[in-house]
Design a protein around this motif. Structure first.
Motif, PDB file in Angstrom:
ATOM      1  N   LEU A 244     -61.953 -66.227  15.423  1.00  0.00           N
ATOM      2  CA  LEU A 244     -62.074 -65.833  16.968  1.00  0.00           C
ATOM      3  C   LEU A 244     -61.368 -66.862  17.616  1.00  0.00           C
ATOM      4  O   LEU A 244     -61.349 -68.218  17.543  1.00  0.00           O
TER       5      LEU A 244
ATOM      6  N   ARG B 193     -58.383 -57.302  20.206  1.00  0.00           N
ATOM      7  CA  ARG B 193     -58.382 -58.277  21.436  1.00  0.00           C
ATOM      8  C   ARG B 193     -58.924 -57.294  22.539  1.00  0.00           C
ATOM      9  O   ARG B 193     -58.720 -56.256  22.910  1.00  0.00           O
TER      10      ARG B 193
ATOM     11  N   ASN C 146     -63.114 -63.809  29.742  1.00  0.00           N
ATOM     12  CA  ASN C 146     -62.780 -64.369  28.217  1.00  0.00           C
ATOM     13  C   ASN C 146     -61.933 -63.618  27.626  1.00  0.00           C
ATOM     14  O   ASN C 146     -62.248 -62.074  27.506  1.00  0.00           O
ATOM     15  N   ASP C 147     -60.769 -63.989  27.015  1.00  0.00           N
ATOM     16  CA  ASP C 147     -59.769 -63.340  26.459  1.00  0.00           C
ATOM     17  C   ASP C 147     -59.970 -63.376  25.083  1.00  0.00           C
ATOM     18  O   ASP C 147     -59.412 -64.611  24.532  1.00  0.00           O
ATOM     19  N   ASP C 148     -60.277 -62.463  24.329  1.00  0.00           N
ATOM     20  CA  ASP C 148     -61.009 -62.829  23.045  1.00  0.00           C
ATOM     21  C   ASP C 148     -60.025 -62.067  21.886  1.00  0.00           C
ATOM     22  O   ASP C 148     -59.959 -60.761  22.030  1.00  0.00           O
TER      23      ASP C 148
ATOM     24  N   SER D 267     -60.636 -67.661  21.647  1.00  0.00           N
ATOM     25  CA  SER D 267     -61.092 -67.156  22.999  1.00  0.00           C
ATOM     26  C   SER D 267     -60.510 -68.116  24.011  1.00  0.00           C
ATOM     27  O   SER D 267     -60.562 -69.366  23.866  1.00  0.00           O
TER      28      SER D 267
END
Length: 332
Positions: A83, A178, A109-111, A85
């Motif tokens: 991950l 994503r 959050n951009d995961d 993030s």
């Protein structure tokens, strides 16, 4: 370490600000790709760029979320950790008094999740949680009996309310996933848990702003997702040089994320991939922002686009980061 205790420490030691409740708003509080000139009295909005370099990057140990160890060499992985993030606001191990939230946006959050990895079952409560899939497929299961897999451009939401447990996984063994997960402070606490989703349709966001999220208490607007807060969300995909105009009604503000490619905002600010912008209006004036694609990326369906996500909400004086200058791109 015990999985649940570490998970709770990482994701749920958050102080939720008192919810700002507003059940009324102008029925015209929508954004659209405008084909005719706007006749309202417009004043240039204030735009503060939040560059990718100012986002906190978290790459947690895989065991904390119920995953096996990272492989040494796997050509299918695009990142060495399971991950990656990017936190837009204080969250988990990142805490900054300069960057707690933006209005009712408490978490964004951009995961990026690698193949065959994900978040094991964990709890939430008293939050409106919106997840937008940028690429890949997200498989969701929850304690309400929901189980589904959603792809690019899809959006899902949960009213966590009195409490819900769920898991999120990338079950694809070959491709990364994503997604942008946003937590919104609800209009009230102790709400009945709820879940909903809408599958992505590229034609509805190509060359225009697709209205995805609105206030459940506003009967004048119907969108695929309706939440318990006065907040709207839109997504758009733009070809090179293509533009749309974002109309921010008086008394409201916006947070815009450049997910893929790059865009120029009203000839004032330029955003690259992962950059964001805080947009506020002056007094009760309407803010009009031109969003023009200046850089594109080849995406899953083979097209080349710039891809943006924007949230519009009630304006709050002093909202946003105070470690950024009002001039686009200036940092101190």
């Amino acid at each position: 370490h015990n999985f649940n205790s570490i998970f709770n420490r990482m994701r749920f030691t958050l102080s939720v600000a008192t919810a700002l409740f507003s059940t009324t708003r102008r029925s015209t509080a929508t954004a659209a790709a405008l084909s005719t000139p706007n006749t309202c009295s417009n004043m240039p909005p204030s735009i503060k760029v939040v560059p990718n370099s100012k986002l906190f990057v978290s790459e947690p140990d895989p065991s904390w979320f119920g995953n096996p160890g990272n492989p040494m060499n796997d050509a299918k992985w695009t990142n060495s950790n399971w991950l990656k993030s990017r936190f837009h606001f204080s969250f988990a191990e990142y805490s900054s008094r300069h960057n707690q939230d933006f209005g009712v946006l408490r978490v964004m959050n951009d995961d990026l999740v690698q193949p065959n990895r994900g978040f094991g079952t964990h709890p939430h409560r008293d939050m409106e949680i919106i997840t937008y899939i940028v690429e890949g497929e997200l498989t969701h299961k929850d304690s309400m009996g929901t189980e589904e897999t959603l792809g690019r451009g899809s959006i899902q939401f949960m009213t966590a309310g009195t409490g819900v447990r769920h898991s999120e996984h990338n079950l694809n063994k070959d491709k990364p996933l994503r997604f942008i997960q946003t937590w919104i402070t609800p209009s009230g606490y102790g709400l009945t848990p709820n879940y909903g989703s809408c599958s992505g349709n590229a034609s509805e966001r190509k060359g225009k702003l697709q209205h995805l999220v609105s206030n459940a208490m506003d009967p004048s607007t119907k969108t695929p997702v309706e939440i318990n807060q006065d907040c709207d969300a839109f997504a758009a995909e733009l070809a090179m040089g293509e533009s749309v105009e974002l109309d921010i009604p008086g008394g409201r503000m916006a947070y815009l994320l450049s997910m893929e490619g790059g865009v120029k905002l009203s000839d004032e600010a330029e955003l690259k991939r992962h950059d964001a912008a805080e947009i506020t209006t002056a007094g009760g004036s309407v803010g009009l922002v031109k969003i023009e694609a200046t850089e594109t990326e080849k995406v899953e369906d083979g097209s080349e686009v710039a891809h943006v996500l924007v949230f519009i909400m009630r304006q709050i004086a002093g909202a946003g980061r105070n470690d950024l200058c009002t001039k686009a791109g200036w940092i101190f």
